[in-house]
Design a protein around this motif. Structure first.
Motif, PDB file in Angstrom:
ATOM      1  N   PRO A   1       3.084 -10.257 -12.098  1.00 53.61           N
ATOM      2  CA  PRO A   1       2.862  -9.323 -13.203  1.00 53.61           C
ATOM      3  C   PRO A   1       1.387  -9.035 -13.466  1.00 53.61           C
ATOM      4  N   ALA A   2       0.515 -10.021 -13.233  1.00 55.12           N
ATOM      5  CA  ALA A   2      -0.914  -9.807 -13.458  1.00 55.12           C
ATOM      6  C   ALA A   2      -1.469  -8.777 -12.479  1.00 55.12           C
ATOM      7  N   LEU A   3      -1.032  -8.859 -11.215  1.00 52.21           N
ATOM      8  CA  LEU A   3      -1.476  -7.872 -10.232  1.00 52.21           C
ATOM      9  C   LEU A   3      -0.895  -6.499 -10.546  1.00 52.21           C
ATOM     10  N   ASP A   4       0.335  -6.468 -11.013  1.00 56.74           N
ATOM     11  CA  ASP A   4       0.953  -5.199 -11.403  1.00 56.74           C
ATOM     12  C   ASP A   4       0.123  -4.536 -12.500  1.00 56.74           C
ATOM     13  N   ALA A   5      -0.273  -5.315 -13.499  1.00 52.20           N
ATOM     14  CA  ALA A   5      -1.075  -4.772 -14.596  1.00 52.20           C
ATOM     15  C   ALA A   5      -2.424  -4.281 -14.101  1.00 52.20           C
ATOM     16  N   LYS A   6      -3.027  -5.041 -13.171  1.00 46.24           N
ATOM     17  CA  LYS A   6      -4.325  -4.628 -12.649  1.00 46.24           C
ATOM     18  C   LYS A   6      -4.198  -3.363 -11.807  1.00 46.24           C
ATOM     19  N   ALA A   7      -3.131  -3.272 -11.012  1.00 42.72           N
ATOM     20  CA  ALA A   7      -2.913  -2.074 -10.204  1.00 42.72           C
ATOM     21  C   ALA A   7      -2.699  -0.856 -11.090  1.00 42.72           C
ATOM     22  N   ARG A   8      -1.974  -1.041 -12.179  1.00 39.94           N
ATOM     23  CA  ARG A   8      -1.752   0.062 -13.124  1.00 39.94           C
ATOM     24  C   ARG A   8      -3.086   0.519 -13.710  1.00 39.94           C
ATOM     25  N   ASP A   9      -3.959  -0.434 -13.987  1.00 43.14           N
ATOM     26  CA  ASP A   9      -5.290  -0.099 -14.503  1.00 43.14           C
ATOM     27  C   ASP A   9      -6.110   0.647 -13.451  1.00 43.14           C
ATOM     28  N   CYS A  10      -5.980   0.242 -12.185  1.00 44.76           N
ATOM     29  CA  CYS A  10      -6.687   0.944 -11.107  1.00 44.76           C
ATOM     30  C   CYS A  10      -6.255   2.407 -11.059  1.00 44.76           C
ATOM     31  N   ALA A  11      -4.961   2.645 -11.201  1.00 41.59           N
ATOM     32  CA  ALA A  11      -4.453   4.017 -11.199  1.00 41.59           C
ATOM     33  C   ALA A  11      -5.039   4.806 -12.356  1.00 41.59           C
ATOM     34  N   ALA A  12      -5.104   4.187 -13.524  1.00 43.02           N
ATOM     35  CA  ALA A  12      -5.657   4.864 -14.695  1.00 43.02           C
ATOM     36  C   ALA A  12      -7.136   5.198 -14.482  1.00 43.02           C
ATOM     37  N   ARG A  13      -7.869   4.277 -13.891  1.00 39.96           N
ATOM     38  CA  ARG A  13      -9.288   4.517 -13.645  1.00 39.96           C
ATOM     39  C   ARG A  13      -9.503   5.675 -12.671  1.00 39.96           C
ATOM     40  N   LEU A  14      -8.560   5.857 -11.754  1.00 37.93           N
ATOM     41  CA  LEU A  14      -8.674   6.947 -10.792  1.00 37.93           C
ATOM     42  C   LEU A  14      -8.013   8.234 -11.288  1.00 37.93           C
ATOM     43  N   GLY A  15      -7.368   8.170 -12.446  1.00 46.77           N
ATOM     44  CA  GLY A  15      -6.716   9.342 -12.996  1.00 46.77           C
ATOM     45  C   GLY A  15      -5.462   9.730 -12.247  1.00 46.77           C
ATOM     46  N   LEU A  16      -4.741   8.739 -11.709  1.00 46.29           N
ATOM     47  CA  LEU A  16      -3.567   9.003 -10.887  1.00 46.29           C
ATOM     48  C   LEU A  16      -2.305   8.434 -11.519  1.00 46.29           C
ATOM     49  N   ALA A  17      -1.173   9.028 -11.205  1.00 40.70           N
ATOM     50  CA  ALA A  17       0.111   8.443 -11.586  1.00 40.70           C
ATOM     51  C   ALA A  17       0.275   7.118 -10.855  1.00 40.70           C
ATOM     52  N   TYR A  18       1.133   6.262 -11.384  1.00 42.40           N
ATOM     53  CA  TYR A  18       1.265   4.913 -10.830  1.00 42.40           C
ATOM     54  C   TYR A  18       2.678   4.663 -10.330  1.00 42.40           C
ATOM     55  N   GLU A  19       2.768   4.066  -9.141  1.00 37.19           N
ATOM     56  CA  GLU A  19       4.058   3.632  -8.600  1.00 37.19           C
ATOM     57  C   GLU A  19       3.889   2.259  -7.969  1.00 37.19           C
ATOM     58  N   ARG A  20       4.748   1.340  -8.358  1.00 33.59           N
ATOM     59  CA  ARG A  20       4.768   0.018  -7.723  1.00 33.59           C
ATOM     60  C   ARG A  20       5.922  -0.030  -6.750  1.00 33.59           C
ATOM     61  N   ARG A  21       5.647  -0.478  -5.534  1.00 29.40           N
ATOM     62  CA  ARG A  21       6.666  -0.535  -4.483  1.00 29.40           C
ATOM     63  C   ARG A  21       6.616  -1.916  -3.844  1.00 29.40           C
ATOM     64  N   PHE A  22       7.623  -2.729  -4.085  1.00 27.98           N
ATOM     65  CA  PHE A  22       7.619  -4.061  -3.484  1.00 27.98           C
ATOM     66  C   PHE A  22       7.947  -3.949  -2.001  1.00 27.98           C
ATOM     67  N   THR A  23       7.057  -4.427  -1.162  1.00 32.62           N
ATOM     68  CA  THR A  23       7.259  -4.370   0.288  1.00 32.62           C
ATOM     69  C   THR A  23       7.441  -5.743   0.906  1.00 32.62           C
ATOM     70  N   GLY A  24       6.992  -6.799   0.208  1.00 28.33           N
ATOM     71  CA  GLY A  24       6.932  -8.088   0.868  1.00 28.33           C
ATOM     72  C   GLY A  24       5.963  -7.998   2.038  1.00 28.33           C
ATOM     73  N   TYR A  25       6.283  -8.684   3.122  1.00 30.80           N
ATOM     74  CA  TYR A  25       5.378  -8.709   4.272  1.00 30.80           C
ATOM     75  C   TYR A  25       5.752  -7.698   5.351  1.00 30.80           C
ATOM     76  N   GLY A  26       6.863  -7.009   5.162  1.00 25.93           N
ATOM     77  CA  GLY A  26       7.226  -5.927   6.061  1.00 25.93           C
ATOM     78  C   GLY A  26       7.269  -6.333   7.523  1.00 25.93           C
ATOM     79  N   ASP A  27       6.769  -5.442   8.378  1.00 27.65           N
ATOM     80  CA  ASP A  27       6.788  -5.688   9.818  1.00 27.65           C
ATOM     81  C   ASP A  27       5.845  -6.803  10.242  1.00 27.65           C
TER      82      ASP A  27
END
Length: 211
Positions: free
Chosen positions: A174-200
């Protein structure tokens, strides 16, 4: 084994000198690779990370990877980099050196899964992506290198054609989610969280570990 992101950005991670297979990876992937090693008991994989800051100068990645492969000597070696902005030069160098590397154009692709990422790439060409590491290191890898700390008025010039920030989460934090949301706000962008895990990445390392 644990390292702070500042060390991984500036210095990377030296190989432990134990194990039979050398992984030469980007420092931005260290936490994920170490987590996979612990979860699967892959003690025979010896991780070496090059400084993550090489991504700020991708033309230097090929030379750094070549030097690390040569230093590994006869040890079986796998390169845990995607193309990472080298324009195919890293793939050509790995073939020349006789070593394999992770498939994909960049880590955003292999974290989501190369097939899945490619399937919606045309619909997301206005998306700006961050991983766990890049959320934690947003200032060091985005804000300051682009000069936005000194000239915030440049934001719209850089990001005016982007529409959203996609946080590809490798972990549930949740802390990283909140920080990522703040990054989006600083860039003036909409925010989307997508859980990927480790993928390929997980599958690629599993194949290497079985050899």
């Amino acid at each position: 084994m644990s390292l702070d992101d500042g060390t991984l950005s500036e210095q990377g991670l030296a190989p432990a000198g134990r194990g039979t297979v050398r992984l030469i990876a980007c420092g931005a992937l260290a936490h994920e690779i170490l987590a996979l090693k612990r979860a699967n008991g892959w003690d025979h994989l010896d991780l070496q990370c090059l400084p993550a800051k090489l991504h700020l100068r991708p033309e230097k990645i090929v030379e750094a990877v070549e030097a690390a492969v040569m230093a590994a000597g006869d040890a079986p070696t796998f390169v845990v980099y995607a193309d990472c902005g080298t324009g195919g030069a890293l793939s050509r160098k790995c073939k020349e050196l006789g070593v394999e590397m992770v498939e994909g154009p960049h880590c955003y692709s292999f974290f989501e899964g190369n097939d899945a990422f490619a399937a919606h790439a045309e619909d997301e060409f206005t998306a700006f992506y961050l991983t766990d590491f890049l959320v934690r290191q947003f200032d060091a890898f985005v804000w300051r290198p682009m000069g936005l700390n000194r000239h915030p008025e440049l934001r719209d010039m850089y990001f005016g054609h982007y529409t959203k920030l996609v946080y590809q989460a490798q972990t549930e934090d949740p802390a990283l989610d909140a920080k990522a949301r703040d990054c989006a706000a600083r860039l003036g962008l909409a925010y989307e969280r997508r859980f990927t895990g480790y993928g390929d990445l997980a599958g690629s390392l599993q194949e290497v570990a079985r050899r």
